[in-house]
Design an enzyme around this catalytic site. Structure first.
Site, PDB file in Angstrom:
ATOM      1  N   HIS A  83     -33.490 -69.081  -1.597  1.00  0.00           N
ATOM      2  CA  HIS A  83     -35.257 -68.870  -1.057  1.00  0.00           C
ATOM      3  C   HIS A  83     -35.318 -70.096  -0.305  1.00  0.00           C
ATOM      4  O   HIS A  83     -35.004 -70.326   1.097  1.00  0.00           O
ATOM      5  CB  HIS A  83     -35.744 -69.351  -2.172  1.00  0.00           C
ATOM      6  CG  HIS A  83     -36.364 -68.193  -2.995  1.00  0.00           C
ATOM      7  ND1 HIS A  83     -36.718 -67.127  -2.913  1.00  0.00           N
ATOM      8  CD2 HIS A  83     -35.599 -68.085  -4.740  1.00  0.00           C
ATOM      9  CE1 HIS A  83     -37.312 -66.565  -4.457  1.00  0.00           C
ATOM     10  NE2 HIS A  83     -36.386 -66.934  -4.871  1.00  0.00           N
TER      11      HIS A  83
HETATM   12  O1  RIB Z   1     -39.585 -69.910  -6.797  1.00  0.00           O
HETATM   13  C1  RIB Z   1     -38.794 -70.708  -5.809  1.00  0.00           C
HETATM   14  C2  RIB Z   1     -38.315 -71.524  -5.515  1.00  0.00           C
HETATM   15  O2  RIB Z   1     -38.673 -71.856  -6.802  1.00  0.00           O
HETATM   16  C3  RIB Z   1     -37.013 -72.398  -5.499  1.00  0.00           C
HETATM   17  O3  RIB Z   1     -37.321 -73.311  -4.591  1.00  0.00           O
HETATM   18  C4  RIB Z   1     -36.237 -72.017  -5.895  1.00  0.00           C
HETATM   19  O4  RIB Z   1     -35.793 -73.154  -6.362  1.00  0.00           O
HETATM   20  C5  RIB Z   1     -37.476 -73.068  -7.049  1.00  0.00           C
HETATM   21  O5  RIB Z   1     -37.544 -74.256  -6.698  1.00  0.00           O
END
Ligand code: RIB
Ligand code: CA
Length: 311
Positions: A238
């Site tokens: 992500h």
């Molecule tokens: O939902 C995904 C996010 O939450 C990403 O930033 C992951 O590292 C967690 O922090």
């Protein structure tokens, strides 16, 4: 080309680590003024250690600041998919220097004052650190050019049916940030769940011998293995997509919506609620929400970035 001054805020974590490696490899485009850690995926002691260890292991002397160890109001809720350490089974040599000992509020404010109106703030964990800085220094909002977050979702969460993890962990902080009046890009699950880590990317990085690629492969291998344990055959990096939008903005398409954050809901805590139909005429759009992503363009960007580190 003038480099973009940035502050990077992580809850390092697996995908944070990949985003950090990508940022460290992009210093021809970004001028990384400071880096901070926040509690999120794992407790602050670990997110901060992971962040500083990676920065040092890559031979960088960028200041790293320990930020908030808990959300503004709620108890900390950690993730389970990053392993106990936050970096799975990946062991990195301990950092050879200390943290920058400024408070997170002062560090963010000073970084912004050194690049007034130019600083881009990347936050890929719960937004506690930026919210704290905005509370202490109200004029900070005038010094930050843009806030880019990995967080939120227009439709469908990953923590609850309504909310994404970072927004869920500290909805109060995210609400402060979205209402601060700073130009903002939300790189949410709507696009980051489309960038599933393809095996060809790992295979390409395995052909490389530079330390950035070698560490990324170890982290990606863990992530794929860990997600399989949960019955998923994919891993989503992500945070790297959120960073990518700073140096390669055309990788996403955005739509401007008025967005606010639910902080009290029992079912909707952390929901990023967008006004899709302009039913709140007195509320101007405040967030550029990523709605489409060039998936191949993103992965090709990442592979080329790691290739660029080959001697
Ligand atoms: O939902 C995904 C996010 O939450 C990403 O930033 C992951 O590292 C967690 O922090
Ligand atoms: Ca994160």
């Amino acid at each position: 080309m003038n480099r973009i001054p940035v502050h990077l805020d992580f809850d390092t974590g697996i995908d944070d680590a990949i985003a950090l490696l990508c940022a460290l490899l992009s210093q021809d485009k970004v001028d990384i003024r400071s880096i901070s850690a926040v509690a999120g995926n794992v407790p602050l002691e670990l997110t901060a250690k992971n962040t500083l260890d990676i920065v040092c292991a890559m031979g960088q002397d960028i200041p790293v600041i320990k930020g908030a160890d808990k959300p503004l109001r709620r108890p900390l809720h950690c993730a389970i998919s990053h392993g106990k350490s936050g970096l799975g089974d990946v062991v990195i040599p301990p950092a050879d220097r200390e943290f920058d000992n400024r408070t997170i509020e002062d560090a963010i404010y000073e970084t912004a004052c050194d690049a007034p109106g130019e600083l881009v703030y990347l936050g890929v964990g719960p937004q506690t650190n930026l919210a704290l800085a905005l509370k202490k220094y109200p004029d900070l909002k005038d010094k930050i050019k843009r806030v880019v977050i990995m967080g939120g979702c227009l439709i469908g969460g990953n923590m609850t049916q309504a909310s994404e993890f970072n927004a869920y962990v500290d909805p109060d902080a995210l609400r402060i940030v979205v209402n601060a009046g700073i130009p903002m890009t939300m790189v949410g699950l709507d696009v980051t769940l489309k960038t599933e880590l393809p095996l060809w990317v790992i295979e390409e990085l395995k052909k490389l011998s530079n330390p950035y690629a070698k560490l990324a492969v170890r982290i990606m291998d863990f992530s794929l293995w860990r997600n399989k344990e949960f019955g998923f055959d994919v891993a989503n990096i992500h945070d790297a997509l959120a960073f990518c939008t700073i140096v390669y903005p055309e990788v996403i398409q955005t739509k401007a919506y008025y967005v606010d954050v639910e902080t009290e809901g029992e079912i909707t805590r952390g929901m990023t609620v967008a006004d899709f139909r302009n039913v709140c005429p007195d509320k101007k759009p405040n967030v550029d929400c990523a709605v489409e992503v060039d998936v191949d363009g993103f992965w090709n960007w990442m592979v080329n970035l790691f290739r660029s580190a080959e001697k």
